[in-house]
Design a protein around this motif. Structure first.
Motif, PDB file in Angstrom:
ATOM      1  N   PHE A 265       0.851  -1.192   0.000  1.00 47.32           N
ATOM      2  CA  PHE A 265       0.000   0.000   0.000  1.00 47.32           C
ATOM      3  C   PHE A 265       0.884   1.239   0.000  1.00 47.32           C
ATOM      4  CE2 PHE A 265      -2.844  -3.209   1.804  1.00 47.32           C
ATOM      5  CZ  PHE A 265      -4.008  -2.967   1.091  1.00 47.32           C
ATOM      6  N   ASP A 266       0.518   2.228  -0.817  1.00 50.33           N
ATOM      7  CA  ASP A 266       1.351   3.429  -0.891  1.00 50.33           C
ATOM      8  C   ASP A 266       0.921   4.495   0.107  1.00 50.33           C
ATOM      9  OD1 ASP A 266      -0.482   3.422  -3.686  1.00 50.33           O
ATOM     10  OD2 ASP A 266      -0.662   5.242  -2.487  1.00 50.33           O
ATOM     11  N   SER A 267      -0.214   4.291   0.753  1.00 48.05           N
ATOM     12  CA  SER A 267      -0.656   5.258   1.752  1.00 48.05           C
ATOM     13  C   SER A 267      -1.373   4.542   2.888  1.00 48.05           C
ATOM     14  CB  SER A 267      -1.596   6.297   1.124  1.00 48.05           C
ATOM     15  OG  SER A 267      -2.118   7.173   2.109  1.00 48.05           O
ATOM     16  N   VAL A 268      -1.000   4.879   4.118  1.00 51.48           N
ATOM     17  CA  VAL A 268      -1.659   4.343   5.308  1.00 51.48           C
ATOM     18  C   VAL A 268      -2.022   5.524   6.200  1.00 51.48           C
ATOM     19  CG1 VAL A 268      -1.482   2.842   7.322  1.00 51.48           C
ATOM     20  CG2 VAL A 268      -0.283   2.223   5.202  1.00 51.48           C
TER      21      VAL A 268
ATOM     22  N   GLU B 136      -9.639   4.375  13.456  1.00 53.01           N
ATOM     23  CA  GLU B 136      -9.924   4.168  12.042  1.00 53.01           C
ATOM     24  C   GLU B 136      -8.633   4.084  11.240  1.00 53.01           C
ATOM     25  OE1 GLU B 136     -12.416   7.436  11.043  1.00 53.01           O
ATOM     26  OE2 GLU B 136     -14.226   6.502  11.863  1.00 53.01           O
ATOM     27  N   ILE B 137      -8.671   3.295  10.167  1.00 49.75           N
ATOM     28  CA  ILE B 137      -7.508   3.142   9.307  1.00 49.75           C
ATOM     29  C   ILE B 137      -7.961   3.096   7.854  1.00 49.75           C
ATOM     30  CG2 ILE B 137      -7.488   0.598   9.372  1.00 49.75           C
ATOM     31  CD1 ILE B 137      -4.362   0.863   9.491  1.00 49.75           C
ATOM     32  N   THR B 138      -7.182   3.716   6.978  1.00 51.09           N
ATOM     33  CA  THR B 138      -7.447   3.715   5.538  1.00 51.09           C
ATOM     34  C   THR B 138      -6.170   3.319   4.813  1.00 51.09           C
ATOM     35  OG1 THR B 138      -9.113   5.464   5.730  1.00 51.09           O
ATOM     36  CG2 THR B 138      -8.174   5.074   3.550  1.00 51.09           C
ATOM     37  N   LEU B 139      -6.273   2.322   3.946  1.00 44.18           N
ATOM     38  CA  LEU B 139      -5.138   1.831   3.179  1.00 44.18           C
ATOM     39  C   LEU B 139      -5.413   2.055   1.697  1.00 44.18           C
ATOM     40  CD1 LEU B 139      -4.766  -1.655   4.961  1.00 44.18           C
ATOM     41  CD2 LEU B 139      -3.757   0.536   5.649  1.00 44.18           C
ATOM     42  N   LEU B 140      -4.442   2.608   0.975  1.00 48.75           N
ATOM     43  CA  LEU B 140      -4.604   2.875  -0.451  1.00 48.75           C
ATOM     44  C   LEU B 140      -3.477   2.226  -1.252  1.00 48.75           C
ATOM     45  CD1 LEU B 140      -5.455   6.703  -0.444  1.00 48.75           C
ATOM     46  CD2 LEU B 140      -7.065   4.799  -0.608  1.00 48.75           C
ATOM     47  N   LEU B 141      -3.856   1.543  -2.322  1.00 51.18           N
ATOM     48  CA  LEU B 141      -2.902   1.099  -3.331  1.00 51.18           C
ATOM     49  C   LEU B 141      -3.377   1.746  -4.624  1.00 51.18           C
ATOM     50  CD1 LEU B 141      -1.644  -2.578  -3.768  1.00 51.18           C
ATOM     51  CD2 LEU B 141      -1.428  -0.755  -5.449  1.00 51.18           C
ATOM     52  N   SER B 142      -2.927   2.968  -4.829  1.00 44.29           N
ATOM     53  CA  SER B 142      -3.542   3.854  -5.819  1.00 44.29           C
ATOM     54  C   SER B 142      -3.509   3.305  -7.234  1.00 44.29           C
ATOM     55  CB  SER B 142      -2.843   5.221  -5.779  1.00 44.29           C
ATOM     56  OG  SER B 142      -2.923   5.777  -4.488  1.00 44.29           O
ATOM     57  N   ALA B 143      -2.354   2.792  -7.661  1.00 37.51           N
ATOM     58  CA  ALA B 143      -2.212   2.374  -9.047  1.00 37.51           C
ATOM     59  C   ALA B 143      -3.158   1.242  -9.412  1.00 37.51           C
ATOM     60  CB  ALA B 143      -0.770   1.957  -9.319  1.00 37.51           C
ATOM     61  N   ALA B 144      -3.530   0.417  -8.429  1.00 40.94           N
ATOM     62  CA  ALA B 144      -4.435  -0.705  -8.689  1.00 40.94           C
ATOM     63  C   ALA B 144      -5.875  -0.379  -8.329  1.00 40.94           C
ATOM     64  CB  ALA B 144      -3.988  -1.932  -7.904  1.00 40.94           C
ATOM     65  N   GLY B 145      -6.130   0.832  -7.848  1.00 44.54           N
ATOM     66  CA  GLY B 145      -7.490   1.212  -7.484  1.00 44.54           C
ATOM     67  C   GLY B 145      -8.014   0.478  -6.269  1.00 44.54           C
ATOM     68  N   ILE B 146      -7.120   0.103  -5.347  1.00 44.63           N
ATOM     69  CA  ILE B 146      -7.515  -0.635  -4.150  1.00 44.63           C
ATOM     70  C   ILE B 146      -7.588   0.305  -2.952  1.00 44.63           C
ATOM     71  CG2 ILE B 146      -6.814  -2.432  -2.507  1.00 44.63           C
ATOM     72  CD1 ILE B 146      -5.553  -3.935  -4.825  1.00 44.63           C
ATOM     73  N   ARG B 147      -8.660   0.166  -2.182  1.00 46.27           N
ATOM     74  CA  ARG B 147      -8.850   0.998  -0.995  1.00 46.27           C
ATOM     75  C   ARG B 147      -9.512   0.139   0.089  1.00 46.27           C
ATOM     76  NH1 ARG B 147      -9.578   6.666  -0.337  1.00 46.27           N
ATOM     77  NH2 ARG B 147     -10.661   7.227   1.578  1.00 46.27           N
ATOM     78  N   TYR B 148      -8.979   0.234   1.299  1.00 44.34           N
ATOM     79  CA  TYR B 148      -9.621  -0.426   2.442  1.00 44.34           C
ATOM     80  C   TYR B 148      -9.811   0.589   3.552  1.00 44.34           C
ATOM     81  CZ  TYR B 148     -10.666  -3.356   6.442  1.00 44.34           C
ATOM     82  OH  TYR B 148     -11.278  -3.896   7.543  1.00 44.34           O
ATOM     83  N   GLU B 149     -11.018   0.664   4.082  1.00 44.71           N
ATOM     84  CA  GLU B 149     -11.339   1.542   5.204  1.00 44.71           C
ATOM     85  C   GLU B 149     -11.926   0.695   6.317  1.00 44.71           C
ATOM     86  OE1 GLU B 149     -14.006   4.430   3.562  1.00 44.71           O
ATOM     87  OE2 GLU B 149     -12.378   5.790   3.020  1.00 44.71           O
TER      88      GLU B 149
END
Length: 486
Positions: free
Chosen positions: A107-110, A116-129
């Motif tokens: 993930f490129d952003s945590v 609360e936690i938000t994880l982003l893997l931007s290039a693959a369009g993945i998001r977890y909240e």
């Protein structure tokens, strides 16, 4: 009927929900340190010691291995494992999908607050909240248009990638050089690995990756496709460069807004670098493009002002428009999976209408009207529309490789597997035959190989991980023999 994006937007490298970081595709387990390892944490902070202590305490609650299952359908679920750890810059996280042999997706952003936690893997369009509740994290996973709840619980068990028989040796009998080079046209640096035989050699190949943000190893459902290809070729006396896509791994640049034409600029940057880099500068240098990488190579080669390559090898490359590839891919994969003919016909009509809408620049409202007519829920339409109208997708759908292939005047070897369901062989090989002069073109179809050029049963993407062979040795042998004649 499955929605359009679940079937086709998974790209040339993926099945409908395969974690594919572009589908096809990728785990960040290279021996180099991924650039995204320094993930950012956007926590609410205070200069007071008490606030800092509270932040550290809440951060600690998230550290560990968290597993949960996502329901894909009534009868299918997939287990995910989120690995969250501390670093000097805050929390960092990776994602494992053991059933797909995907490990270490970075993930490129945590971002986290107290609960609360938000994880982003931007290039693959993945998001977890998710929200921390009673030692569990309750949240939602999104990937493109797909969205589903997933609740996570801590586990001490860490599943790791199992080595494949063809994985390169950690102590190879050739020279391994870590290199970087500039795309001067766009102003970013690209990083890769160059394998050089220790005996005299005459050819150097640049591997161009398929769809999706891909690191140099070509990590695909547990296989390191491009690392294996490079290793086997170098053992045959061919130098090989492979590099991280722009914005991936150690390479700079922006991936999310790039098209195949932009990646062709990166390909030409790699070629120009090697033409001035000893000990390969005096060898014949060319491209090996896999899947979309073949289209990228064709675009790069057609721009004679920027390139002077000596050969081109296409591995499962498209010879028809991206729109046609996606239509054929969707139809054949669903048919092989046993989708009833009535549903298959209905879905095929929708695919064609949406592809035509993109090709003819329909408005967003008109595209959503097509979705509504096909009973796609309004709650899914915006996410699907966003993917369908992305810069990359629009370019891919509209682009015809034949426009570039017909400009080529260098030796071309087109390789395809007869069991390739993602870039189907007949219509795509025909594109090469129709476009390239016979004096330049050699082609070969392998009866039992799939899109990754593995020996396959049906050729379905879900088979890739279970096949022990990463790449058919016959393909490598034929490439070596063909290059020796050039």
């Amino acid at each position: 009927m499955k929605s359009y994006l679940q079937v086709t937007i998974a790209t040339i490298f993926a099945s409908s929900l395969m974690i594919n970081c572009h589908a096809n595709h990728q785990e960040l387990t290279d021996t180099t340190t991924p650039k995204s390892a320094s993930s950012t944490v956007n926590s609410a902070t205070s200069t007071s010691a008490a606030s800092q202590n509270n932040e550290s305490f809440s951060r600690g609650k998230f550290i560990g291995h968290w597993k949960g299952k996502i329901s894909v359908s009534e009868n299918q679920s997939i287990e995910f494992v989120f690995n969250i750890e501390n670093s000097e810059k805050g929390l960092m996280a990776t994602l494992d999908v053991p059933s797909q042999n995907q490990f270490g997706l970075q993930f490129d952003s945590v971002s986290q607050t107290e609960k609360e936690i938000t994880l982003l893997l931007s290039a693959a369009g993945i998001r977890y909240e998710g929200t921390l509740e009673n030692n569990a994290i309750k949240g939602t996973y999104q990937q493109g248009s797909f969205s589903a709840p997933i609740n996570l619980v801590k586990t001490r068990v860490k599943v790791t990638r199992q080595a494949k028989p063809q994985d390169p040796s950690p102590t190879p009998r050739y020279t391994v050089e870590q290199v970087s080079f500039a795309n001067e046209k766009e102003g970013h640096m690209l990083a890769g690995t160059l394998f050089v035989p220790q005996r005299p050699f005459t050819h150097t190949a640049i591997i161009l990756s398929g769809s999706g943000p891909t690191q140099r190893d070509g990590d695909i459902v547990g296989h390191k496709l491009y690392a294996v290809l490079a290793d086997l070729l170098t053992k045959k006396g061919i130098a090989v460069l492979r590099f991280d896509d722009r914005g991936v791994g150690e390479s700079d640049g922006e991936y999310a807004t790039a098209t195949s034409e932009d990646f062709a600029n990166d390909a030409n940057a790699a070629l120009n670098f090697l033409k001035h880099h000893e000990p390969v500068a005096s060898s014949k240098i060319g491209y090996i493009g896999h899947s979309e990488g073949s289209l990228i190579a064709a675009i790069a080669l057609a721009n004679k002002k920027s390139t002077s390559a000596d050969f081109f090898i296409s591995l499962a490359g498209p010879g028809t428009t991206g729109g046609e590839v996606l239509i054929d891919q969707s139809y054949l994969i669903q048919k092989m999976r046993g989708v009833p003919s009535s549903e298959l016909e209905k879905d095929d009509k929708l695919q064609r209408k949406l592809i035509q809408a993109i090709s003819q620049d329909y408005s967003n409202e008109d595209i959503k009207a097509l979705m509504s007519a096909a009973d796609i829920p309004a709650s899914q339409q915006d996410a699907q529309l966003s993917q369908l109208t992305s810069v990359w997708m629009q370019y891919f759908i509209k682009t015809d490789p034949k426009n570039y292939l017909q400009k080529l005047s260098l030796p071309v070897f087109a390789i395809h597997g007869a069991k390739d369901l993602q870039v189907p062989v007949r219509q795509n090989i025909d594109g090469f035959m129709q476009s390239i002069n016979k004096q330049w073109l050699t082609y070969k179809i392998y009866p039992n190989l799939n899109h990754l050029l593995q020996p396959a049963d049906k050729g379905l993407p879900e088979e890739y991980a279970a096949i022990s062979t990463t790449l058919s040795p016959e393909v490598v042998e034929d490439i070596s023999l063909w290059l020796a004649q050039q």
